[in-house]
Scaffold this motif. Structure first.
Motif, PDB file in Angstrom:
ATOM      1  N   PHE A 154       0.972  -1.222  -0.044  1.00  0.00           N
ATOM      2  CA  PHE A 154       0.045  -0.002  -0.025  1.00  0.00           C
ATOM      3  C   PHE A 154       0.735   1.259   0.050  1.00  0.00           C
ATOM      4  CE2 PHE A 154      -2.391   3.313   2.298  1.00  0.00           C
ATOM      5  CZ  PHE A 154      -3.802   3.332   1.414  1.00  0.00           C
ATOM      6  N   LEU A 155       1.883   1.233   0.839  1.00  0.00           N
ATOM      7  CA  LEU A 155       2.986   2.318   0.947  1.00  0.00           C
ATOM      8  C   LEU A 155       3.532   2.453  -0.443  1.00  0.00           C
ATOM      9  CD1 LEU A 155       4.524   1.885   4.450  1.00  0.00           C
ATOM     10  CD2 LEU A 155       2.683   3.532   3.898  1.00  0.00           C
ATOM     11  N   THR A 156       3.873   1.647  -1.154  1.00  0.00           N
ATOM     12  CA  THR A 156       4.562   1.546  -2.418  1.00  0.00           C
ATOM     13  C   THR A 156       3.498   2.089  -3.679  1.00  0.00           C
ATOM     14  OG1 THR A 156       5.780  -0.357  -2.031  1.00  0.00           O
ATOM     15  CG2 THR A 156       5.597   0.250  -4.313  1.00  0.00           C
ATOM     16  N   GLU A 157       2.286   1.885  -3.351  1.00  0.00           N
ATOM     17  CA  GLU A 157       1.262   2.372  -4.341  1.00  0.00           C
ATOM     18  C   GLU A 157       1.131   3.898  -4.103  1.00  0.00           C
ATOM     19  OE1 GLU A 157      -2.235   0.144  -3.495  1.00  0.00           O
ATOM     20  OE2 GLU A 157      -1.509  -1.525  -4.429  1.00  0.00           O
ATOM     21  N   ASN A 158       1.333   4.226  -2.816  1.00  0.00           N
ATOM     22  CA  ASN A 158       1.185   5.539  -2.526  1.00  0.00           C
ATOM     23  C   ASN A 158       2.695   6.395  -2.378  1.00  0.00           C
ATOM     24  OD1 ASN A 158      -1.926   6.330  -1.833  1.00  0.00           O
ATOM     25  ND2 ASN A 158      -1.271   4.308  -1.131  1.00  0.00           N
ATOM     26  N   GLN A 159       3.650   5.779  -3.318  1.00  0.00           N
ATOM     27  CA  GLN A 159       4.777   6.398  -3.186  1.00  0.00           C
ATOM     28  C   GLN A 159       5.539   6.827  -2.183  1.00  0.00           C
ATOM     29  OE1 GLN A 159       4.231   9.501  -6.168  1.00  0.00           O
ATOM     30  NE2 GLN A 159       3.899   8.387  -7.839  1.00  0.00           N
ATOM     31  N   LEU A 160       5.203   6.103  -1.014  1.00  0.00           N
ATOM     32  CA  LEU A 160       5.824   6.364   0.248  1.00  0.00           C
ATOM     33  C   LEU A 160       6.858   5.537   0.634  1.00  0.00           C
ATOM     34  CD1 LEU A 160       2.458   7.289   2.378  1.00  0.00           C
ATOM     35  CD2 LEU A 160       4.409   8.935   1.469  1.00  0.00           C
ATOM     36  N   ASP A 161       7.157   4.343  -0.299  1.00  0.00           N
ATOM     37  CA  ASP A 161       8.102   3.562  -0.057  1.00  0.00           C
ATOM     38  C   ASP A 161       9.520   3.936  -0.104  1.00  0.00           C
ATOM     39  OD1 ASP A 161       7.384   3.527  -2.833  1.00  0.00           O
ATOM     40  OD2 ASP A 161       8.978   2.122  -3.227  1.00  0.00           O
ATOM     41  N   LYS A 162       9.790   5.148  -0.398  1.00  0.00           N
ATOM     42  CA  LYS A 162      11.249   5.776  -0.720  1.00  0.00           C
ATOM     43  C   LYS A 162      11.493   6.523   0.638  1.00  0.00           C
ATOM     44  CE  LYS A 162       9.682   7.276  -5.291  1.00  0.00           C
ATOM     45  NZ  LYS A 162       9.250   8.479  -6.337  1.00  0.00           N
ATOM     46  N   TYR A 163      10.673   6.819   1.597  1.00  0.00           N
ATOM     47  CA  TYR A 163      10.810   7.303   2.975  1.00  0.00           C
ATOM     48  C   TYR A 163      10.986   6.545   3.977  1.00  0.00           C
ATOM     49  CZ  TYR A 163       9.366  10.828  -0.599  1.00  0.00           C
ATOM     50  OH  TYR A 163       9.236  11.538  -1.650  1.00  0.00           O
ATOM     51  N   HIS A 164      11.505   6.916   5.263  1.00  0.00           N
ATOM     52  CA  HIS A 164      11.822   6.069   6.087  1.00  0.00           C
ATOM     53  C   HIS A 164      10.673   6.121   7.508  1.00  0.00           C
ATOM     54  CE1 HIS A 164      15.863   5.225   5.102  1.00  0.00           C
ATOM     55  NE2 HIS A 164      16.054   6.441   4.789  1.00  0.00           N
ATOM     56  N   ILE A 165       9.835   4.948   7.672  1.00  0.00           N
ATOM     57  CA  ILE A 165       9.224   4.676   8.743  1.00  0.00           C
ATOM     58  C   ILE A 165       9.911   4.983  10.267  1.00  0.00           C
ATOM     59  CG2 ILE A 165       7.551   3.398   9.857  1.00  0.00           C
ATOM     60  CD1 ILE A 165       6.855   2.153   7.231  1.00  0.00           C
ATOM     61  N   VAL A 166       9.667   5.894  10.913  1.00  0.00           N
ATOM     62  CA  VAL A 166      10.563   6.032  12.190  1.00  0.00           C
ATOM     63  C   VAL A 166       9.544   5.753  13.533  1.00  0.00           C
ATOM     64  CG1 VAL A 166      12.108   7.544  11.325  1.00  0.00           C
ATOM     65  CG2 VAL A 166       9.799   8.636  12.284  1.00  0.00           C
ATOM     66  N   ALA A 167       8.208   5.477  13.393  1.00  0.00           N
ATOM     67  CA  ALA A 167       7.413   5.138  14.243  1.00  0.00           C
ATOM     68  C   ALA A 167       6.315   4.190  13.797  1.00  0.00           C
ATOM     69  CB  ALA A 167       6.817   6.384  15.061  1.00  0.00           C
ATOM     70  N   GLN A 168       5.830   3.422  14.801  1.00  0.00           N
ATOM     71  CA  GLN A 168       4.677   2.652  14.303  1.00  0.00           C
ATOM     72  C   GLN A 168       3.648   2.283  15.519  1.00  0.00           C
ATOM     73  OE1 GLN A 168       5.712  -1.521  13.433  1.00  0.00           O
ATOM     74  NE2 GLN A 168       7.833  -1.385  14.197  1.00  0.00           N
ATOM     75  N   SER A 169       2.339   2.245  15.428  1.00  0.00           N
ATOM     76  CA  SER A 169       1.456   2.199  16.455  1.00  0.00           C
ATOM     77  C   SER A 169       0.505   1.135  15.958  1.00  0.00           C
ATOM     78  CB  SER A 169       0.938   3.558  16.917  1.00  0.00           C
ATOM     79  OG  SER A 169       0.053   3.266  18.063  1.00  0.00           O
ATOM     80  N   TYR A 170       0.090   0.234  17.021  1.00  0.00           N
ATOM     81  CA  TYR A 170      -0.892  -0.768  16.702  1.00  0.00           C
ATOM     82  C   TYR A 170      -1.785  -1.124  18.017  1.00  0.00           C
ATOM     83  CZ  TYR A 170       2.529  -1.590  12.965  1.00  0.00           C
ATOM     84  OH  TYR A 170       3.579  -1.307  12.504  1.00  0.00           O
ATOM     85  N   ASP A 171      -2.650  -1.845  17.938  1.00  0.00           N
ATOM     86  CA  ASP A 171      -3.432  -2.422  19.302  1.00  0.00           C
ATOM     87  C   ASP A 171      -2.480  -3.612  19.934  1.00  0.00           C
ATOM     88  OD1 ASP A 171      -3.730  -4.818  17.900  1.00  0.00           O
ATOM     89  OD2 ASP A 171      -5.907  -4.470  17.314  1.00  0.00           O
ATOM     90  N   GLY A 172      -2.961  -4.165  20.986  1.00  0.00           N
ATOM     91  CA  GLY A 172      -2.238  -5.087  21.473  1.00  0.00           C
ATOM     92  C   GLY A 172      -2.055  -6.572  21.049  1.00  0.00           C
ATOM     93  N   ALA A 173      -3.025  -6.781  19.931  1.00  0.00           N
ATOM     94  CA  ALA A 173      -2.953  -8.072  19.183  1.00  0.00           C
ATOM     95  C   ALA A 173      -1.632  -8.514  19.050  1.00  0.00           C
ATOM     96  CB  ALA A 173      -3.723  -8.187  18.112  1.00  0.00           C
TER      97      ALA A 173
END
Length: 234
Positions: free
Chosen positions: A121-140
């Motif tokens: 999905f990130l590649t489709e939106n041209q965001l794969d070129k940039y760095h992910i520095v944070a991530q947040s999900y539920d407790g699963a």
């Protein structure tokens, strides 16, 4: 079949067109034609074009920083499993959060599949070129697991992607305690004798009588009314 022209509610799009037609003669002329391009297919196309425009703007804002965070959750919609993708980044000195879209993950919900869908999905939106520095999900565990969860797989590709447990999900525990307590109050005062005593106390104190109803899983307005009643009568 209901005649849409005579309906009291034609839907947001048609109602907006009716309003615009009253104030714009040029639009009214086009809108009154037999073919006025307001079918559901045209509406879907307009929505999709608007979504593409918004996503393009978000991508350009992230491009200025080169880094961003992701916030992801899943929800079941009818017979589909949908994954919502949001991004968090800065614009100047302001932190912003933006919704990017839904991803259909009905085929498989294991960590490998979900992670692959995220990167796709990130590649489709041209965001794969940039760095992910944070991530947040539920407790699963499939999302937050340190060793085999989505967070660990994202970290394999982006080592600086710090994981934070979603604050909204952390509040679930406290919220559950509050609503369980209110439900207990409802059960306690639903007994006729105890309810009679409560009504008598209301009258002696000159307090407006307000009831606590049984909680509903689908109607949040009853939860608000119960909270209001408890606070008012505290």
């Amino acid at each position: 079949m209901m005649n849409l022209k005579l309906s009291s509610n034609k839907g947001n799009f048609k109602e907006t067109c009716d309003l615009l037609a009253k104030n714009c003669p040029e639009f009214e002329e086009k809108y009154s034609n037999l073919t006025n391009f307001t079918s559901h297919l045209i509406q879907d196309e307009l929505v999709n074009l608007s979504a593409e425009s918004i996503r393009s703007k978000i991508t350009k804002e992230i491009k200025c920083n080169k880094v961003f965070g992701i916030m992801i959750d899943e929800a079941r919609c009818f017979k589909e499993e949908q994954m919502s993708v949001c991004v968090r980044y800065t614009v100047g000195l302001n932190v912003v959060e933006r919704f990017l879209g839904f991803v259909d993950v009905s085929e498989n919900q294991n960590a490998d599949s979900l992670c692959a869908k995220i990167f796709e999905f990130l590649t489709e939106n041209q965001l794969d070129k940039y760095h992910i520095v944070a991530q947040s999900y539920d407790g699963a565990s499939v999302m937050s697991g340190k060793f085999n969860g989505v967070q660990s797989k994202v970290k394999n590709k982006f080592p600086y992607a710090i994981y934070t447990h979603c604050m909204a999900h952390r509040m679930n525990i406290e919220s559950r305690i509050v609503f369980n307590t209110i439900e207990s109050l409802y059960k306690h005062f639903s007994h006729p004798t105890k309810n009679k005593t409560l009504v008598t106390m209301h009258r002696k104190l000159g307090v407006k009588i307000s009831k606590i109803n049984s909680l509903s899983d689908t109607r949040w307005n009853c939860r608000w009314k119960n909270c209001e009643s408890v606070v008012y009568n505290y």
